[in-house]
Each structure stands twice: as C-alpha cells, then as structure tokens.
Design a protein around this motif. Structure first.
Motif, PDB file in Angstrom:
ATOM      1  N   GLY A 172       0.727  -1.249  -0.042  1.00  0.00           N
ATOM      2  CA  GLY A 172       0.011   0.061   0.056  1.00  0.00           C
ATOM      3  C   GLY A 172       0.793   1.251  -0.023  1.00  0.00           C
ATOM      4  O   GLY A 172       1.985   1.265   0.596  1.00  0.00           O
ATOM      5  N   LEU A 219      -9.094 -19.147  12.198  1.00  0.00           N
ATOM      6  CA  LEU A 219      -8.341 -19.911  13.220  1.00  0.00           C
ATOM      7  C   LEU A 219      -9.109 -20.035  14.473  1.00  0.00           C
ATOM      8  O   LEU A 219      -8.538 -20.907  15.407  1.00  0.00           O
ATOM      9  N   SER A 221      -5.500   1.706  10.392  1.00  0.00           N
ATOM     10  CA  SER A 221      -4.505   2.437  10.184  1.00  0.00           C
ATOM     11  C   SER A 221      -3.278   1.839  10.624  1.00  0.00           C
ATOM     12  O   SER A 221      -3.276   1.083  11.523  1.00  0.00           O
ATOM     13  N   GLU A 261      -1.305   3.837  12.612  1.00  0.00           N
ATOM     14  CA  GLU A 261      -1.300   4.336  13.982  1.00  0.00           C
ATOM     15  C   GLU A 261      -2.121   3.206  14.773  1.00  0.00           C
ATOM     16  O   GLU A 261      -1.866   3.025  15.924  1.00  0.00           O
TER      17      GLU A 261
HETATM   18  C1  LIG Z   1      -3.326  -0.125   0.063  1.00  0.00           C
HETATM   19  C2  LIG Z   1      -3.450   0.396   1.177  1.00  0.00           C
HETATM   20  C3  LIG Z   1      -2.986   1.545   1.814  1.00  0.00           C
HETATM   21  C4  LIG Z   1      -2.886   2.116   2.962  1.00  0.00           C
HETATM   22  N1  LIG Z   1      -2.544   3.310   3.310  1.00  0.00           N
HETATM   23  C5  LIG Z   1      -2.535   3.735   4.744  1.00  0.00           C
HETATM   24  C6  LIG Z   1      -2.064   4.953   4.957  1.00  0.00           C
HETATM   25  O1  LIG Z   1      -1.725   5.818   4.028  1.00  0.00           O
HETATM   26  N2  LIG Z   1      -1.974   5.359   6.166  1.00  0.00           N
HETATM   27  C7  LIG Z   1      -2.231   4.436   7.426  1.00  0.00           C
HETATM   28  O2  LIG Z   1      -2.049   4.725   8.532  1.00  0.00           O
HETATM   29  N3  LIG Z   1      -2.495   3.235   7.064  1.00  0.00           N
HETATM   30  C8  LIG Z   1      -2.658   2.742   5.794  1.00  0.00           C
HETATM   31  N4  LIG Z   1      -3.081   1.402   5.366  1.00  0.00           N
HETATM   32  C9  LIG Z   1      -3.557   0.577   6.622  1.00  0.00           C
HETATM   33  C10 LIG Z   1      -2.546  -0.107   7.554  1.00  0.00           C
HETATM   34  O3  LIG Z   1      -1.624  -0.654   6.636  1.00  0.00           O
HETATM   35  C11 LIG Z   1      -3.056  -1.009   8.136  1.00  0.00           C
HETATM   36  O4  LIG Z   1      -4.112  -0.750   9.181  1.00  0.00           O
HETATM   37  C12 LIG Z   1      -2.014  -1.791   9.119  1.00  0.00           C
HETATM   38  O5  LIG Z   1      -0.517  -2.073   8.607  1.00  0.00           O
HETATM   39  C13 LIG Z   1      -2.406  -3.034   9.810  1.00  0.00           C
HETATM   40  O6  LIG Z   1      -1.795  -3.684  10.566  1.00  0.00           O
HETATM   41  P1  LIG Z   1      -1.783  -5.086  11.447  1.00  0.00           P
HETATM   42  O7  LIG Z   1      -0.747  -5.534  12.117  1.00  0.00           O
HETATM   43  O8  LIG Z   1      -3.255  -4.714  12.263  1.00  0.00           O
HETATM   44  O9  LIG Z   1      -2.356  -6.285  10.466  1.00  0.00           O
HETATM   45  P2  LIG Z   1      -1.861  -6.919   9.436  1.00  0.00           P
HETATM   46  O10 LIG Z   1      -0.831  -5.879   8.582  1.00  0.00           O
HETATM   47  O11 LIG Z   1      -2.804  -7.511   8.405  1.00  0.00           O
HETATM   48  O12 LIG Z   1      -0.970  -8.216   9.946  1.00  0.00           O
HETATM   49  C14 LIG Z   1      -1.306  -9.527  10.155  1.00  0.00           C
HETATM   50  C15 LIG Z   1       0.027 -10.213  10.004  1.00  0.00           C
HETATM   51  O13 LIG Z   1      -0.448 -11.628  10.158  1.00  0.00           O
HETATM   52  C16 LIG Z   1       0.213 -12.398   9.349  1.00  0.00           C
HETATM   53  N5  LIG Z   1      -0.388 -13.652   9.162  1.00  0.00           N
HETATM   54  C17 LIG Z   1      -1.600 -14.102   8.563  1.00  0.00           C
HETATM   55  N6  LIG Z   1      -2.010 -15.337   8.538  1.00  0.00           N
HETATM   56  C18 LIG Z   1      -0.962 -15.800   9.482  1.00  0.00           C
HETATM   57  C19 LIG Z   1      -1.011 -17.078  10.028  1.00  0.00           C
HETATM   58  N7  LIG Z   1      -1.777 -17.971   9.692  1.00  0.00           N
HETATM   59  N8  LIG Z   1       0.034 -17.213  10.775  1.00  0.00           N
HETATM   60  C20 LIG Z   1       1.012 -16.406  11.143  1.00  0.00           C
HETATM   61  N9  LIG Z   1       0.942 -14.878  10.747  1.00  0.00           N
HETATM   62  C21 LIG Z   1       0.064 -14.942   9.949  1.00  0.00           C
HETATM   63  C22 LIG Z   1       0.002 -11.610   7.919  1.00  0.00           C
HETATM   64  O14 LIG Z   1       1.089 -12.205   7.116  1.00  0.00           O
HETATM   65  C23 LIG Z   1       0.243 -10.230   8.371  1.00  0.00           C
HETATM   66  O15 LIG Z   1       1.817  -9.922   8.649  1.00  0.00           O
HETATM   67  C24 LIG Z   1      -3.100   1.101   4.138  1.00  0.00           C
HETATM   68  C25 LIG Z   1      -3.536  -0.366   3.950  1.00  0.00           C
HETATM   69  C26 LIG Z   1      -3.198  -0.634   2.392  1.00  0.00           C
HETATM   70  C27 LIG Z   1      -3.668  -2.199   2.122  1.00  0.00           C
END
Ligand SMILES: Cc1cc2nc3c(=O)[nH]c(=O)nc-3n(C[C@H](O)[C@H](O)[C@H](O)COP(=O)(O)OP(=O)(O)OC[C@H]3O[C@@H](n4cnc5c(N)ncnc54)[C@H](O)[C@@H]3O)c2cc1C
Length: 476
Positions: free
Chosen positions: A53, A281, A438, A440
């Motif tokens: 992203g 899961l 996000s 944050e």
């Molecule tokens: C196109 C795009 C643009 C974006 N732009 C912005 C922006 O400009 N500003 C902003 O603040 N946010 C933005 N975001 C949102 C931001 O990226 C996310 O909110 C944040 O990174 C989510 O983090 P997370 O750790 O909650 O989830 P995720 O990043 O989904 O982390 C989950 C993790 O679990 C892992 N996983 C999955 N299955 C398993 C399993 N069975 N066993 C072990 N691990 C597993 C995955 O590989 C992943 O690493 C954007 C997102 C996208 C897609």
C-alpha cells in the motif's frame, strides 16, 4: 514471561516491542517471508521496490511517532508542506490546495478552508461549518454516536451541501477507508476531522524515506531481538490448541516444505492476525462466546495498490495527491516523495485503486488499462498528444481483504485487546482503539495488548510462571 504472538504486521511487532521493554520474551510468528503485513514491500527483478500500500503518516499519529522516536528513527519521516492537495477533475491537470498555516488549532484548519476558494463556495463552507458544530462542541462521544449513520446520511441530516460530499468527502473516505461516503460510518471521517481540528500539525503528512519493510519494520524487529525476543518468519499458525477448560494450551505451526507441524508453547498467547484470518483459526469452543462472536460483524475490505514507472517526469509535486477520480483514490510520485525511490528524470506513480470490489478479480492488464485511461485526465499534458509519456513497467498488488470494512455500526463489533480467555490477547488495527484501521491504529493496538498483558499479570488475573489459570468461559 514468554509470549507467543501470531502475526508480524505492525500490531504484532508493536506488541512484541512493548513486551520486550516490559521485560518479557515475545516470539513473533509470521507466516510469510517478509514482515509488515499490510505495509510489506518487495524488490522486483530490477531492484525497484513495490508495496502492499501507498502509506502516508500523519502528525496526528502520536503512537507511531513515539514508537519511531523510541527507536531513534524519527528522521526517516520526510514531512511535506502542511497542505491537502486535490486534483480538479473539471480542469484536467490542475490542483486545489488546502494550505494549513502555522497558527494555533483550530484556526489553522478553519483558515485553510476559508482561503481555499476554488473548491467550495462560501455558502457551502458556512453550512459545512454549521454541520460540524455538534462534533466540535460535544466532542468524541458525539462522533462515536454517529456510527449509526453513513457519512452521506450524516451530511444530509446536518444540511451540508452535496457539493461538499462530491468535492471533498468522496476523496477523503476513499483515502481513509477504501469505500465511498454512502458506505462508510460517519464516525471515521469525523474522528479524522476532529484530530485535524484539535492538533496544530495533525493533518501534516509525511512519507517514509524508503520501504516500510526495511526502514520501519526491521528496526522494530532488531529492537525485539536485541531485547531477548525472537522473530520467526515462514511460521504460519495452523491451529490454536485448547486445554479442556478453554484456555490456550499451545500454538500449532504448519510445517512447510514437507516438515512436520510444530508445537509452540508460551505462558501467554496473542493473535495479531487480521480479523479474517482470526475468524478462520477461531477454536470451535470459542465460537459460542459473545466476545468472539462479535468478530463475525467485521470483514476486510478489498483494495489494490498500483505502481507505474514512466519514461519521464509527470509532475514535480512532492506530496500526497487526492485524485478525485471514480477509479482511483490517493497517489504520489514516489520518485519525488520518497528518498530511496528517487529518480531525477522519470516518475514512478504509486496509486491506490478504491473501492476495489468490482476490480479485485480483474486481470492486471485490465486494471492497468483502466488506470492509464484515468491518468490521461489527470496528466493530459503528458499522456495525450503526439509524444505521450510511455509506461516502462507496472506492478499490481491486490489485497482482497485488507483493513476492516468501516461501514456504519462496526464500532460495536471491534473487540477489546483483553479477551475472556486469561492467557489469550488480541492485537490488530481492527481491535478497539481510537484510530481507524491504520498504521497508527495497529501500533496503538499492539501497545494496548502489551499493556493488557502487563496489567493482568500484575493483577494476578493471567498466567504466572506456573501453568495458566484461565478465567472460565463466558456464558453464551
Ligand atoms: C493499500 C493500502 C494503503 C494503506 N494506506 C495507509 C495509510 O496511508 N496510512 C495508514 O496509517 N494506514 C494505511 N493502510 C492501513 C495499514 O497498512 C494497516 O491498518 C496496518 O498495517 C494493519 O496492521 P496489522 O498489524 O493490524 O495487520 P496486518 O498488517 O494485516 O498484519 C497481520 C499479519 O499476520 C500475518 N499472518 C496472516 N496469517 C497468518 C498465520 N496463519 N500465521 C502467522 N501469521 C499470519 C500476515 O502475514 C501479517 O503480517 C493502508 C493499507 C493498505 C492495504
């Protein structure tokens, strides 16, 4: 205390970082061979980065900024002019600027709206300000209460002119949540507006100086391992195995490349998975518990990230741009905005395609063709005529289920980081925290999860070095 964390996105990494700081020993289990989840990035065969992203950081990201300061990497954020810049569809190739002056809040935002006269009329501005008044006076509680309405419904109820929706909110909602104002909860944009109104630098935008994987996730991972924690890649969680009383007995990892499955035991367990993976899961006995049933109300939204490498420069704007196009959301020329992607002669546009539900199953060729047609409207001077700019190469990254779909009523389904299971916690940007899905939100959720763990340990309600003493399962 050994804590097994499934998921190496920003939430899992943040949780592990704060657990290390509190003297615990986290082991992060990431299914892929790259950290970062939704911020993950890769190098193509030419050594050019492409990303899940396009990511913009905001001044109103206190937890992300604090995390980066604690790691000594604040200088990796490249702050841009304090402004929001929109394409003008009716005047192709031109832009509207909301420049935010360096004066105290909320006058900085009000002044930027007042001085930008090529998007909203004075009548529209006045009715918009009037509509916002309850949010200003009644604060975040009012903003939370508006979760029952879509943004479009809320704008209509407040008597705000439809032009404000088409001029600003379609672009803002697509950028914040990848969906349109008729589908997004009013709470989401109102929360962002509130932060921008209340914080002097809240709407200031920064880009990372390189790929999030190397420049953001790696230093967090280094901090974790230097503090005695562990990061394991290619370690997919296959099953959350329970004790007879419903607490977690161990994580079972799927063996890759013919290897047998592996048992990982710890004192405490965290899911930092996306909500969609967590639902898959979910152990069967937990499915009957109201706390976990709430997750059924959440689902990831599709989004597509595009990278287009051109043979020349298309713009000299060093900033995030709101395309105001039906097909596209925000974009940036990363050859200018990001130090490591710099190219003095040629543009690399990174663009978000949203809403993506009608495009996620289409071929890369169809997506690129539609985007190029759209870009002819944004850059007519370069992409039409006798000598149009040539596309050198492109990369499409599809995410069928990204952040949770922020439709009306979702706030009630976002779970706390502390669960009814004493040795099991949640992290992830979908969990309840005051920011939307996000970076944050992910960092804050990881921190809150680590806090919930340390609080429950000191209160003696969670596992000790003895086997975990789980709370009883909540009644259905
Ligand atoms: C196109 C795009 C643009 C974006 N732009 C912005 C922006 O400009 N500003 C902003 O603040 N946010 C933005 N975001 C949102 C931001 O990226 C996310 O909110 C944040 O990174 C989510 O983090 P997370 O750790 O909650 O989830 P995720 O990043 O989904 O982390 C989950 C993790 O679990 C892992 N996983 C999955 N299955 C398993 C399993 N069975 N066993 C072990 N691990 C597993 C995955 O590989 C992943 O690493 C954007 C997102 C996208 C897609």
């Amino acid at each position: 205390m050994r804590v097994a964390i499934a998921g190496g996105g920003l939430a899992g990494l943040s949780c592990a970082k704060y657990l290390v700081d509190a003297g615990h020993t986290p082991v992060v289990l990431e299914s892929r061979d790259v950290l970062g989840g939704l911020v993950a990035a890769w190098k193509d065969e030419d050594g050019d980065w492409y990303e899940t992203g396009l990511h913009a950081f905001f001044g109103a990201y206190p937890n992300m900024l604090q995390l980066m300061a604690e790691l000594g990497i604040s200088d990796r954020l490249q702050w841009k002019e304090h402004a929001l810049i929109f394409n003008q569809p009716e005047k192709p190739g031109t832009y509207s600027y909301f420049r935010v002056p360096d004066i105290p809040a909320p006058f900085h935002v009000l002044s930027s709206i007042a001085t930008s006269n090529d998007m909203l009329t004075w009548n529209q501005k006045f009715r918009f300000a009037l509509g916002l008044w309850p949010a200003v006076v009644r604060g975040q509680q009012y903003v939370e209460d508006m979760d029952k309405y879509s943004l479009l419904e809320w704008l209509r109820r407040q008597g705000v002119d439809e032009g404000v929706n088409t001029d600003i909110f379609v672009a803002a909602c697509k950028a914040l949540t990848f969906i349109n104002p008729e589908d997004v909860s009013a709470t989401i944009p109102l929360t962002a507006i509130n932060r921008f109104l209340q914080e002097r630098y809240g709407s200031k935008i920064a880009f990372l100086d390189g790929s999030p994987t190397e420049r953001l996730c790696q230093p967090i991972a280094d901090h974790i391992t230097q503090g005695g924690g562990e990061i394991r890649m290619n370690a997919p969680l296959k099953e959350i195995v329970l004790n007879p009383d419903g607490s977690v007995q161990h994580f079972l990892l799927r063996g890759l490349n013919g290897q047998p499955d592996e048992i990982v035991t710890a004192d405490l367990y965290v899911s930092a998975l996306s909500v969609d993976v967590m639902k898959v899961l979910m152990p069967t006995p937990w499915k009957a518990m109201p706390f976990f049933q709430k997750l059924d109300g959440l689902e990831g939204v599709p989004v597509i990230n595009l990278h287009l490498w051109f043979d020349r420069k298309l713009t000299d704007i060093d900033h995030l741009l709101f395309s105001r196009s039906d097909l596209l959301s925000v974009y940036a020329d990363m050859s200018i905005t990001c130090k490591e992607y710099e190219d003095p002669d040629r543009s690399m546009l990174e663009l978000v395609l949203a809403p993506a539900k009608d495009w996620i199953d289409k071929s890369d060729e169809e997506i690129i063709a539609a985007t190029m047609a759209e870009l002819q409207k944004l850059f007519p001077q370069h992409l039409t005529g006798d000598n149009p700019a040539q596309l050198r190469k492109s990369k499409v990254v599809k995410t069928p289920r990204s952040v949770y779909t922020a439709s009306p009523g979702r706030q009630a389904y976002r779970p706390d980081q502390q669960t009814p299971i004493a040795n099991f916690f949640l992290a992830g940007s979908y969990t309840m925290q005051r920011y939307l899905g996000s970076m944050e939100g992910a960092v804050l959720s990881g921190k809150l999860s680590a806090q919930a763990i340390t609080t429950s340990l000191s209160a003696g309600t969670s596992a000790t070095s003895e086997p975990a003493t789980p709370k009883p399962l909540a009644p259905v």
